[in-house]
Design an enzyme around this catalytic site. Structure first.
Site, mmCIF file in Angstrom:
data_model
loop_
_atom_site.group_PDB
_atom_site.id
_atom_site.type_symbol
_atom_site.label_atom_id
_atom_site.label_comp_id
_atom_site.label_asym_id
_atom_site.label_seq_id
_atom_site.Cartn_x
_atom_site.Cartn_y
_atom_site.Cartn_z
ATOM 1 N N CYS A 94 -7.729 52.590 91.442
ATOM 2 C CA CYS A 94 -7.627 54.043 91.361
ATOM 3 C C CYS A 94 -7.252 54.625 89.967
ATOM 4 O O CYS A 94 -7.900 54.194 89.025
ATOM 5 C CB CYS A 94 -6.928 54.655 92.618
ATOM 6 S SG CYS A 94 -7.229 56.431 92.768
ATOM 7 N N HIS B 187 -9.027 52.415 97.320
ATOM 8 C CA HIS B 187 -7.782 51.639 97.622
ATOM 9 C C HIS B 187 -7.913 50.646 98.539
ATOM 10 O O HIS B 187 -7.672 50.683 99.713
ATOM 11 C CB HIS B 187 -6.663 52.616 97.991
ATOM 12 C CG HIS B 187 -6.208 53.641 97.043
ATOM 13 N ND1 HIS B 187 -4.989 53.345 96.286
ATOM 14 C CD2 HIS B 187 -6.752 54.802 96.470
ATOM 15 C CE1 HIS B 187 -4.956 54.128 95.464
ATOM 16 N NE2 HIS B 187 -5.925 55.110 95.366
ATOM 17 N N GLU C 253 -6.093 47.967 99.011
ATOM 18 C CA GLU C 253 -4.971 47.530 99.644
ATOM 19 C C GLU C 253 -4.593 48.292 100.822
ATOM 20 O O GLU C 253 -3.705 47.987 101.663
ATOM 21 C CB GLU C 253 -3.925 47.544 98.646
ATOM 22 C CG GLU C 253 -3.274 49.047 98.329
ATOM 23 C CD GLU C 253 -4.170 50.028 97.363
ATOM 24 O OE1 GLU C 253 -3.479 51.172 97.145
ATOM 25 O OE2 GLU C 253 -5.173 49.783 97.062
#
Length: 184
Positions: free
Chosen positions: A60, A157, A159
């Site tokens: 990001c 994202h 993660e």
């Protein structure tokens, strides 16, 4: 120099917007979501990681900041890329270039989450676009084309999907198959 010498790779996480003065523009959107000290520190880390030939991964804001550090610019404010649902859920599709590292992980199309108000505008000369959002063609992933730079950046994202059934395999493969190969 010391920080970078202690790591195998630099991973730049998401966060605040990148301040426009770092890419040569005047602020057109008033926001309290800038951290100029963080911008300057992380740009210094990026420059040193390149000098020390350390791989860089940007998530990001991290992808946006590497683009800026390499001479690219950002759209200061875009619409429709800040989803209201939790980050563990997805909100839009991205089209991934065939034969890119992401194609090997996600296939040609991925459903991703989206939490950004800035996006890549002018792509740095050392980078190439490898994924765009399907509906409005916002840049969603880039990789380095310069042989002296090892970089992958994604706008979403991954993660945040780790540990959730619909994203755990993709996130694991992103880390294992692409990022881990840079250690050698």
């Amino acid at each position: 120099k010391r920080y970078i010498s202690m790591i195998d790779k630099l991973v730049l996480a998401g966060g605040q917007n990148v301040a426009p003065e770092f890419y040569g523009e005047v602020e057109t959107i008033k926001s309290n979501d800038y951290n100029r000290e963080r911008d300057a520190f992380e740009i210094a880390l990026i420059n040193e990681a390149i000098k020390q030939n350390k791989p860089i991964v940007g998530v990001c804001r991290g992808m946006q900041l590497v683009n800026v550090a390499l001479g690219g610019s950002l759209n200061q404010h875009i619409h429709h890329h800040w989803q209201e649902k939790p980050m563990t859920q997805t909100s839009h599709d991205v089209l991934i270039d065939k034969h890119s590292p992401l194609d090997q992980i996600y296939g040609r199309k991925a459903h991703v989450n989206s939490f950004h108000r800035q996006s890549l505008k002018q792509i740095a000369p050392q980078l190439e676009v490898i994924a765009k959002s399907l509906d409005d063609h916002v840049v969603e992933a880039v990789q380095s084309i310069d042989p002296h730079l090892r970089f992958l950046g994604v706008q979403w994202h991954p993660e945040r999907k780790f540990g959730h059934a619909d994203g755990i395999d993709e996130t694991r493969r992103l880390v294992r198959d692409f990022i881990s190969k840079f250690i050698h």
